[in-house]
Design a protein around this motif. Structure first.
Motif, PDB file in Angstrom:
ATOM      1  N   VAL A   1       0.838  -1.208   0.000  1.00  0.00           N
ATOM      2  CA  VAL A   1       0.000   0.000   0.000  1.00  0.00           C
ATOM      3  C   VAL A   1       0.869   1.253   0.000  1.00  0.00           C
ATOM      4  O   VAL A   1       0.628   2.202  -0.767  1.00  0.00           O
ATOM      5  CB  VAL A   1      -0.947  -0.011   1.214  1.00  0.00           C
ATOM      6  N   LEU A   2       1.892   1.264   0.837  1.00  0.00           N
ATOM      7  CA  LEU A   2       2.774   2.431   0.887  1.00  0.00           C
ATOM      8  C   LEU A   2       3.599   2.568  -0.389  1.00  0.00           C
ATOM      9  O   LEU A   2       3.918   3.688  -0.807  1.00  0.00           O
ATOM     10  CB  LEU A   2       3.701   2.328   2.101  1.00  0.00           C
ATOM     11  N   ALA A   3       3.941   1.459  -1.019  1.00  0.00           N
ATOM     12  CA  ALA A   3       4.698   1.532  -2.269  1.00  0.00           C
ATOM     13  C   ALA A   3       3.870   2.160  -3.384  1.00  0.00           C
ATOM     14  O   ALA A   3       4.401   2.882  -4.242  1.00  0.00           O
ATOM     15  CB  ALA A   3       5.162   0.135  -2.673  1.00  0.00           C
ATOM     16  N   LEU A   4       2.569   1.908  -3.383  1.00  0.00           N
ATOM     17  CA  LEU A   4       1.688   2.452  -4.423  1.00  0.00           C
ATOM     18  C   LEU A   4       1.152   3.837  -4.086  1.00  0.00           C
ATOM     19  O   LEU A   4       0.618   4.520  -4.968  1.00  0.00           O
ATOM     20  CB  LEU A   4       0.510   1.497  -4.650  1.00  0.00           C
ATOM     21  N   LEU A   5       1.267   4.246  -2.826  1.00  0.00           N
ATOM     22  CA  LEU A   5       0.638   5.491  -2.385  1.00  0.00           C
ATOM     23  C   LEU A   5       1.120   6.736  -3.130  1.00  0.00           C
ATOM     24  O   LEU A   5       0.285   7.577  -3.509  1.00  0.00           O
ATOM     25  CB  LEU A   5       0.853   5.660  -0.876  1.00  0.00           C
ATOM     26  N   PRO A   6       2.422   6.943  -3.378  1.00  0.00           N
ATOM     27  CA  PRO A   6       2.831   8.173  -4.079  1.00  0.00           C
ATOM     28  C   PRO A   6       2.207   8.322  -5.457  1.00  0.00           C
ATOM     29  O   PRO A   6       1.780   9.424  -5.836  1.00  0.00           O
ATOM     30  CB  PRO A   6       4.359   8.036  -4.165  1.00  0.00           C
TER      31      PRO A   6
ATOM     32  N   PRO B   1      12.969   1.648  -8.652  1.00  0.00           N
ATOM     33  CA  PRO B   1      13.625   2.087  -7.409  1.00  0.00           C
ATOM     34  C   PRO B   1      14.660   1.092  -6.882  1.00  0.00           C
ATOM     35  O   PRO B   1      14.855   0.994  -5.670  1.00  0.00           O
ATOM     36  CB  PRO B   1      12.441   2.173  -6.455  1.00  0.00           C
ATOM     37  N   LEU B   2      15.287   0.344  -7.775  1.00  0.00           N
ATOM     38  CA  LEU B   2      16.238  -0.674  -7.334  1.00  0.00           C
ATOM     39  C   LEU B   2      17.406  -0.093  -6.535  1.00  0.00           C
ATOM     40  O   LEU B   2      17.779  -0.658  -5.492  1.00  0.00           O
ATOM     41  CB  LEU B   2      16.746  -1.451  -8.548  1.00  0.00           C
ATOM     42  N   PRO B   3      18.022   1.029  -6.956  1.00  0.00           N
ATOM     43  CA  PRO B   3      19.112   1.584  -6.135  1.00  0.00           C
ATOM     44  C   PRO B   3      18.664   1.964  -4.729  1.00  0.00           C
ATOM     45  O   PRO B   3      19.387   1.728  -3.748  1.00  0.00           O
ATOM     46  CB  PRO B   3      19.558   2.814  -6.932  1.00  0.00           C
ATOM     47  N   GLU B   4      17.474   2.548  -4.618  1.00  0.00           N
ATOM     48  CA  GLU B   4      16.975   2.940  -3.300  1.00  0.00           C
ATOM     49  C   GLU B   4      16.763   1.718  -2.401  1.00  0.00           C
ATOM     50  O   GLU B   4      17.108   1.740  -1.208  1.00  0.00           O
ATOM     51  CB  GLU B   4      15.657   3.707  -3.448  1.00  0.00           C
TER      52      GLU B   4
ATOM     53  N   CYS C   1       6.164  17.306  -2.621  1.00  0.00           N
ATOM     54  CA  CYS C   1       5.751  15.983  -3.082  1.00  0.00           C
ATOM     55  C   CYS C   1       5.658  15.899  -4.598  1.00  0.00           C
ATOM     56  O   CYS C   1       5.541  14.799  -5.153  1.00  0.00           O
ATOM     57  CB  CYS C   1       4.413  15.601  -2.447  1.00  0.00           C
ATOM     58  N   GLN C   2       5.700  17.039  -5.289  1.00  0.00           N
ATOM     59  CA  GLN C   2       5.677  17.041  -6.748  1.00  0.00           C
ATOM     60  C   GLN C   2       7.063  16.882  -7.359  1.00  0.00           C
ATOM     61  O   GLN C   2       7.194  16.783  -8.579  1.00  0.00           O
ATOM     62  CB  GLN C   2       5.044  18.351  -7.247  1.00  0.00           C
ATOM     63  N   ASP C   3       8.065  16.853  -6.522  1.00  0.00           N
ATOM     64  CA  ASP C   3       9.441  16.689  -6.994  1.00  0.00           C
ATOM     65  C   ASP C   3       9.766  15.199  -7.103  1.00  0.00           C
ATOM     66  O   ASP C   3       9.380  14.406  -6.234  1.00  0.00           O
ATOM     67  CB  ASP C   3      10.402  17.361  -6.014  1.00  0.00           C
ATOM     68  N   PRO C   4      10.473  14.787  -8.161  1.00  0.00           N
ATOM     69  CA  PRO C   4      10.893  13.375  -8.243  1.00  0.00           C
ATOM     70  C   PRO C   4      11.728  12.924  -7.048  1.00  0.00           C
ATOM     71  O   PRO C   4      11.764  11.731  -6.734  1.00  0.00           O
ATOM     72  CB  PRO C   4      11.710  13.335  -9.539  1.00  0.00           C
ATOM     73  N   ALA C   5      12.390  13.877  -6.376  1.00  0.00           N
ATOM     74  CA  ALA C   5      13.178  13.519  -5.196  1.00  0.00           C
ATOM     75  C   ALA C   5      12.299  12.946  -4.090  1.00  0.00           C
ATOM     76  O   ALA C   5      12.775  12.161  -3.260  1.00  0.00           O
ATOM     77  CB  ALA C   5      13.935  14.740  -4.682  1.00  0.00           C
ATOM     78  N   PHE C   6      11.027  13.339  -4.073  1.00  0.00           N
ATOM     79  CA  PHE C   6      10.109  12.802  -3.061  1.00  0.00           C
ATOM     80  C   PHE C   6       9.985  11.289  -3.198  1.00  0.00           C
ATOM     81  O   PHE C   6       9.962  10.566  -2.196  1.00  0.00           O
ATOM     82  CB  PHE C   6       8.743  13.469  -3.204  1.00  0.00           C
ATOM     83  N   ARG C   7       9.919  10.802  -4.418  1.00  0.00           N
ATOM     84  CA  ARG C   7       9.828   9.360  -4.626  1.00  0.00           C
ATOM     85  C   ARG C   7      11.134   8.651  -4.279  1.00  0.00           C
ATOM     86  O   ARG C   7      11.132   7.517  -3.791  1.00  0.00           O
ATOM     87  CB  ARG C   7       9.417   9.073  -6.067  1.00  0.00           C
ATOM     88  N   THR C   8      12.243   9.318  -4.528  1.00  0.00           N
ATOM     89  CA  THR C   8      13.528   8.734  -4.128  1.00  0.00           C
ATOM     90  C   THR C   8      13.597   8.563  -2.617  1.00  0.00           C
ATOM     91  O   THR C   8      13.966   7.494  -2.109  1.00  0.00           O
ATOM     92  CB  THR C   8      14.681   9.625  -4.612  1.00  0.00           C
TER      93      THR C   8
END
Length: 366
Positions: A53-58, A78-81, A148-155
Motif C-alpha cells: 500500500v505504501l509503495a503504491l501510495l505516491p 527504485p532498485l538503487p533505493e 511531493c511534486q518533486d521526483p526527489a520525493f519518490r527517491t
C-alpha cells in the motif's frame, strides 16, 4: 443449594490456572505449535500488505506528469533505493551486538543497554542521511525546496521503504517461535502430562504430545543400541536442548512474557510501527537536510530561497529523540517493565504522528 453450583466453574478455572502454572514452571506450555504457526502467518501477510500500500501510495495520491529516471535502464528506479536502504539497515543491525559489548565494558548492564541503543539510533539516522548523499538527491531536485511534486520525493520515499527492515523481524519472529516447538502440550492432556511429570515417569516423549520435554530432564539410562545411538550423540542432543532452554529464558527476560503468549495482533502492530515509523522519520530528516546548506555537499549552488541550518538543527534532535524513545521502550532494560502491549500502542501513536508530520513537511497534506 445454589452456591456450590455457582462456585464449580470458578473452581474449575482455578484448577486449570494451577495446572498451567505448574506446567510453565517446568518449561511447558499448553497449545498446538502448528496452530501458533498458522496464526502467526498473518504477520508477514499484514506486513506485505502495508508495504504494498505504501509503495503504491505516491503514484495514487501525488501523481506527477514526468518522472525521468536518473539511473541507467539496466539499473532502474527504485532498485538503487531498495538496495542502499537494505544494505544500510543490515549494517546497522549487525552493529547492535558489538555496540552493546563495547558499552558493557564501560557501563553497568542496564546503562550499557540504553547507551548502546542510543548510539545505534545515531548510526541508523546518520546512514539515512548518507543514503541521500550517495544518491545525490539534492542535485536531482526540480524544485528549490522539498515538495511531493518533486521526483526527489519518490527517491526519499523508496529509501524509507526498507525491505530488509520488513523481512528481518519476520524471520526473527519465526526463529523465536521455533524455540517452543518441543515444549507444547496439546489441550486436553494437561492433567495427564502433569501427573506423569510429577511421578517422574516421563523419560521418553509421547508422540501424541508433539515431543514435549521438561526443562529439568536428565540424560540417563543405558544404551540399548550402541550402533544406532552413541554416547556422544546423546550428549550433543542434551547440550542442544540446554542451549534452546537458555535462549528461551533470555527471550522471556527481554519480552517479559513467553513469545508464544504475545498476541498476533500485537506482532502485526509491531510490523506496522516499524514500516510507518521508517517512512515518517526518513521524510522528516530528509526534508530538513535538503533545506539546509549541508545538502550542497561542498558545491556552489545558486539558491533563490532562504537557506539556513535552523530546520536541520531543530528537526534532527527531535527525530533522534523520537526514535531513541521508541528504541528504549523496546530495549531489554525497559520492555519487561513497560510491557509488549504498551510499547506497541505507543509505537502506533508515535509512528502515525511522525508519518503525517513527514508528509506535511513535504507539502503532501496541502
Amino acid at each position: 443449594m445454589s452456591s456450590p453450583i455457582n462456585s464449580s466453574p470458578q473452581q474449575d478455572n482455578d484448577d486449570d490456572d494451577d495446572v498451567e502454572w505448574e506446567l510453565q514452571n517446568n518449561g511447558l506450555y499448553i497449545g498446538s505449535y502448528s496452530r501458533i504457526l498458522l496464526l502467526n502467518a498473518f504477520v508477514p501477510i499484514f506486513a506485505i500488505v502495508i508495504f504494498a500500500v505504501l509503495a503504491l501510495l505516491p503514484d495514487l495520491a501525488w501523481p506527477i506528469a514526468d518522472f525521468p529516471s536518473p539511473y541507467p535502464s539496466s539499473f532502474p528506479f527504485p532498485l538503487p533505493e531498495i538496495l542502499i536502504s537494505s544494505a544500510f539497515f543490515s549494517l546497522a543491525h549487525l552493529l547492535r551486538v558489538p555496540l552493546f559489548s563495547l558499552a558493557s565494558l564501560l557501563l553497568p548492564p542496564e546503562s550499557a543497554c540504553l547507551a548502546s541503543t542510543f548510539i545505534h539510533v545515531l548510526i541508523t539516522n546518520a546512514l539515512r542521511l548518507a543514503a541521500l548523499v550517495i544518491l545525490n538527491v539534492r542535485h536531482t531536485m526540480d524544485y528549490p525546496i522539498p515538495t511531493c511534486q518533486d521526483p526527489a520525493f519518490r527517491t526519499v520515499w523508496w529509501l524509507s521503504l526498507n525491505f530488509a527492515e520488513v523481512l528481518a523481524p519476520i524471520v526473527q519472529g519465526y526463529e523465536q517461535l521455533a524455540l517452543y516447538r518441543d515444549v507444547m502440550v496439546p489441550e486436553g492432556r494437561e492433567t495427564e502430562f502433569l501427573e506423569r511429570l510429577k511421578s517422574d515417569s516421563l523419560i521418553e516423549p509421547d508422540p501424541a504430545l508433539e515431543n514435549p520435554r521438561p526443562e529439568h530432564e536428565i540424560l540417563q539410562g543405558e544404551l540399548e543400541d550402541e550402533e544406532a545411538q552413541s554416547v556422544e550423540s546423546r550428549i550433543d542432543r542434551g547440550l542442544d536442548e540446554l542451549l534452546v532452554i537458555k535462549m528461551r529464558d533470555e527471550l522471556e527476560e527481554v519480552y517479559g512474557v513467553p513469545v508464544i503468549k504475545i498476541p498476533v495482533f500485537i506482532s502485526c502492530l509491531q510490523r506496522f510501527n516499524s514500516i510507518v515509523l521508517s517512512v515518517g522519520l526518513t521524510l522528516l530528516l530528509s526534508a530538513a537536510y535538503l533545506r539546509s546548506p549541508l545538502s550542497d555537499q561542498g558545491q556552489l549552488l545558486i539558491r533563490n530561497y532562504d537557506s539556513s541550518y535552523i530546520s536541520f538543527v531543530v528537526t534532527a534532535p527531535l527525530v533522534l529523540l523520537l526514535h531513541a524513545t521508541l528504541a528504549a521502550l523496546h530495549s531489554p532494560a525497559l520492555l519487561p517493565r513497560v510491557g509488549v502491549h504498551t510499547a506497541a500502542y505507543v509505537g502506533v501513536l508515535l509512528g502515525i504522528m511522525s508519518f503525517f508530520a513527514g508528509l506535511a513537511v513535504w507539502g503532501a497534506l496541502s
